[in-house]
Design a protein around this motif. Structure first.
Motif, PDB file in Angstrom:
ATOM      1  N   PRO A 110      29.065  -7.059  18.705  1.00 44.57           N
ATOM      2  CA  PRO A 110      27.631  -7.110  19.006  1.00 44.57           C
ATOM      3  C   PRO A 110      26.964  -5.762  19.216  1.00 44.57           C
ATOM      4  O   PRO A 110      25.770  -5.620  18.981  1.00 44.57           O
ATOM      5  N   GLY A 111      27.683  -4.747  19.670  1.00 41.84           N
ATOM      6  CA  GLY A 111      27.065  -3.454  19.929  1.00 41.84           C
ATOM      7  C   GLY A 111      27.136  -2.493  18.773  1.00 41.84           C
ATOM      8  O   GLY A 111      26.807  -1.307  18.938  1.00 41.84           O
ATOM      9  N   PHE A 112      27.495  -2.968  17.593  1.00 35.25           N
ATOM     10  CA  PHE A 112      27.750  -2.081  16.459  1.00 35.25           C
ATOM     11  C   PHE A 112      26.521  -1.268  16.070  1.00 35.25           C
ATOM     12  O   PHE A 112      26.564  -0.032  16.022  1.00 35.25           O
ATOM     13  N   VAL A 113      25.414  -1.912  15.773  1.00 35.49           N
ATOM     14  CA  VAL A 113      24.217  -1.203  15.327  1.00 35.49           C
ATOM     15  C   VAL A 113      23.714  -0.274  16.434  1.00 35.49           C
ATOM     16  O   VAL A 113      23.368   0.884  16.183  1.00 35.49           O
ATOM     17  N   GLU A 114      23.720  -0.760  17.654  1.00 35.70           N
ATOM     18  CA  GLU A 114      23.230   0.048  18.774  1.00 35.70           C
ATOM     19  C   GLU A 114      24.064   1.316  18.952  1.00 35.70           C
ATOM     20  O   GLU A 114      23.526   2.393  19.241  1.00 35.70           O
ATOM     21  N   SER A 115      25.376   1.225  18.763  1.00 39.18           N
ATOM     22  CA  SER A 115      26.243   2.396  18.956  1.00 39.18           C
ATOM     23  C   SER A 115      25.900   3.496  17.958  1.00 39.18           C
ATOM     24  O   SER A 115      25.925   4.684  18.309  1.00 39.18           O
ATOM     25  N   HIS A 116      25.562   3.134  16.739  1.00 39.61           N
ATOM     26  CA  HIS A 116      25.170   4.134  15.743  1.00 39.61           C
ATOM     27  C   HIS A 116      23.797   4.712  16.067  1.00 39.61           C
ATOM     28  O   HIS A 116      23.593   5.931  16.033  1.00 39.61           O
ATOM     29  N   LEU A 117      22.840   3.853  16.384  1.00 38.97           N
ATOM     30  CA  LEU A 117      21.480   4.329  16.644  1.00 38.97           C
ATOM     31  C   LEU A 117      21.431   5.249  17.855  1.00 38.97           C
ATOM     32  O   LEU A 117      20.698   6.251  17.856  1.00 38.97           O
TER      33      LEU A 117
END
Length: 401
Positions: free
Chosen positions: A99-106
């Protein structure tokens, strides 16, 4: 609509794996109206092109269909052409994310506008389906994971009875990350951990080969990087186009960050026997484009044991070469030039299926020549100082071949 991120997935005949990846991307901590997903269908002959009609998703999904085979780097470039996000995130079609994949990159790109981020060094593997094209080793490994878990026994029995591919998880299972029960560590994860991450941290501080994390199985960079420095080299076959991009950005001053959490999972699938040869060819193309010691030093890892080096040792060779050159005001440039030429010769021989040998002669320093005498004098001088042990070791191993 303004998207913070565009997630680009090139896919060729990866249904249903790409569908499971799309399910995983539904459960993100970032609101679904802040990112888009672009699947580039590279002339698939399976059901990939029908996904948008068969399924709905909370985020915007776009499917670009090519009737002719593009290849993975060209497919990524096609996705870049239409992407609207500020940050471009590249995934292999068969990679599952938490679930935190996109947030970790951004989050990382908000902190640094000149960054390449990747999570491949600690990527896991998982079985999400069973396929008749699996190798004997894959079948045995899958059995070892499935045997203690009765819920998958019916699928296993159907698979062994010749029932064709068997999907092991549903959409709800992917949301619950149930695939973790059939996961395992990749063979290189412990090596990357010990040789790179434990020594240099997730920001790779001081590491002279940070571009080695630039694998598009899980990679992100701002869209502006492509506008300023070009897109992926469209190599034919498998591999090294992503690392070439990373090296190109490294030379432009970009920084690198490894993302440990959330972990990502590569779904096991059949592997074409041509992959190894294609990667070797593309590595040689990469070498020939730059022909610089900062890249060619990687060939120390490809020498046959016991002559090969580790990642950390290759880093130390570079570190000592850089310091020696700086401290000596160019006095040892002839010796370092011979080192570079020996490595380039090793790359050429490996590319053509030959065992690296007589590298000093290939580098213009045959035994008995004035050039060899000067090289040996410089090598003896730095060895006598005791300050450059790994560089001396590299020179010794290469000249002994």
């Amino acid at each position: 609509m303004h998207f913070r991120a565009s997630i680009i997935l090139p896919s060729r005949d990866k249904h249903p794996l790409v569908l499971l990846t799309l399910f995983a991307l539904e459960r993100q901590s970032v609101p679904p109206d802040r990112y888009e997903v672009i699947v580039v269908d590279d002339a698939s002959s399976d059901l990939t092109s029908g996904i948008p009609a068969a399924w709905s998703f909370p985020y915007r999904l776009r499917l670009l269909r090519s009737e002719a085979v593009l290849g993975r780097p060209a497919a990524r470039n096609a996705g870049i052409s239409v992407a609207e996000g500020e940050v471009l995130i590249f995934l292999d079609a068969e990679v599952l994310v938490g679930p935190g994949f996109v947030e970790s990159h951004l989050r990382l790109h908000e902190q640094d506008g000149q960054l390449l981020a990747s999570g491949v060094l600690t990527m896991k593997s998982a079985y999400t389906y069973l396929h008749p094209g699996f190798s004997a080793a894959q079948v045995q490994q899958a059995y070892g994971l499935i045997h203690p878990r009765p819920r998958h026994h019916a699928a296993w029995e159907a698979f062994m009875a010749g029932g064709g591919p068997q999907l092991l998880f549903s959409r709800e299972d992917i949301h619950a990350e149930a695939y973790r029960e059939l996961a395992f560590a990749k063979p290189m994860e412990a090596v990357y951990e010990a040789e790179i991450l434990q020594r240099f941290g997730d920001r790779l501080a001081g590491f002279h080969l940070p571009w080695l994390i630039s694998h598009t199985g899980n990679l992100s960079v701002r869209r502006s990087a492509f506008e300023l420095h070009g897109r992926f080299e469209e190599y034919e076959g498998y591999g090294w186009d992503d690392l070439e991009l990373g090296y190109r950005l490294y030379r432009q001053g970009y920084r690198f960050a490894h993302i440990r959490e959330p972990a990502v999972y590569h779904q096991e699938h059949p592997v074409a026997p041509s992959v190894a040869g294609e990667a070797q060819e593309n590595f040689f193309r990469f070498q020939q484009k730059y022909r610089e010691l900062s890249l060619l030093v990687l060939l120390l890892l490809y020498l046959s044991a016991p002559m090969s080096f580790s990642f950390h040792q290759a880093h130390l060779v570079l570190d000592e070469a850089y310091r020696l050159d700086a401290e000596s005001a160019g006095l040892y440039l002839p010796m370092l030039g011979t080192l570079r030429s020996m490595l380039e010769a090793a790359g050429y021989l490996l590319r053509h299926g030959q065992t690296p040998s007589h590298l000093a002669a290939h580098a213009g320093c045959p035994p008995g020549s004035p050039a060899r005498a000067h090289f040996e004098a410089q090598r003896s001088a730095i060895a006598a100082s005791g300050r450059w042990p790994m560089l001396v070791e590299a020179l010794a191993r290469l000249t002994s071949l």
